[in-house]
Design an enzyme around this catalytic site. Structure first.
Site, PDB file in Angstrom:
ATOM      1  CD  GLN A   1      33.523  26.034  43.265  1.00 17.19           C
ATOM      2  OE1 GLN A   1      33.129  25.596  44.332  1.00 17.19           O
ATOM      3  NE2 GLN A   1      33.892  25.266  42.259  1.00 17.19           N
TER       4      GLN A   1
ATOM      5  CB  ALA B   1      29.604  31.103  48.644  1.00 20.70           C
TER       6      ALA B   1
ATOM      7  CG  HIS C   1      38.870  32.528  53.235  1.00 20.38           C
ATOM      8  ND1 HIS C   1      37.782  31.710  53.427  1.00 20.38           N
ATOM      9  CD2 HIS C   1      39.302  32.288  51.978  1.00 20.38           C
ATOM     10  CE1 HIS C   1      37.563  31.007  52.339  1.00 20.38           C
ATOM     11  NE2 HIS C   1      38.473  31.338  51.440  1.00 20.38           N
TER      12      HIS C   1
ATOM     13  CG  PHE D   1      22.359  37.512  47.538  1.00 23.14           C
ATOM     14  CD1 PHE D   1      23.529  37.192  46.876  1.00 23.14           C
ATOM     15  CD2 PHE D   1      22.422  37.822  48.881  1.00 23.14           C
ATOM     16  CE1 PHE D   1      24.752  37.197  47.536  1.00 23.14           C
ATOM     17  CE2 PHE D   1      23.632  37.829  49.565  1.00 23.14           C
ATOM     18  CZ  PHE D   1      24.796  37.510  48.885  1.00 23.14           C
TER      19      PHE D   1
END
EC number: 2.5.1.78
Length: 154
Positions: free
Chosen positions: A48, A46, A84, A109
């Site tokens: 990227q 995601a 993360h 989105f």
């Protein structure tokens, strides 16, 4: 004046195949139902997605590039044991929002940020949450508003 056919780019972060398949299926069904065209670019995660959308938008302003009316961001981020999760989920959302506002890009989105895979599946399935379809519909709605408010097609 005949309005141009809408063309979207779906950028999907494919880190969880089964969930990604459902998100993509929902998005493509919604786009096809509207009679719009689309292309799909797949990236591995995601984070990227904002960068690829920015590159696609820049490429569309070149003679050989494809001009897109809007973008659909699809991906899944599942919480793990480290920080993360927050980095990827928050920075993906921030990057997409920054692009949308700064460049006035319609971006749907559809990046799920969940605690476990079962939550993602229920939100992704076309028969349940259909977040992919919802993201595509939001993008299409924003394209209509952009054309209305700014008088812009591509």
């Amino acid at each position: 004046m005949v309005e141009d056919k809408i063309r979207l780019l779906i950028v999907e972060g494919r880190s969880h195949s089964g969930i990604s398949d459902e998100l993509l299926r929902g998005a493509t069904q919604a786009i096809e139902a509207r009679g719009a065209d689309y292309d799909v670019i797949t990236v591995s995660n995601a984070l990227q997605i904002p960068t690829v959308i920015a590159m696609a938008e820049d490429a569309g302003h070149r003679p050989v590039g494809v001009r897109y009316d809007g973008y659909v961001a699809l991906g899944v981020v599942i919480r793990g044991e480290t920080y993360h999760f927050e980095l990827v989920a928050n920075e993906t959302a921030r990057g997409l929002q920054d692009l949308g506002v700064a460049k006035r890009l319609p971006i749907g989105f559809g990046v799920l940020a969940v605690d476990e895979e079962a939550q993602a599946l229920s939100r992704a399935r076309v028969s349940e949450g259909d977040r992919g379809g919802a993201a595509a519909k939001a993008c299409l709605e924003t394209i209509g508003l952009k054309r209305q408010l700014l008088g812009q097609a591509r």
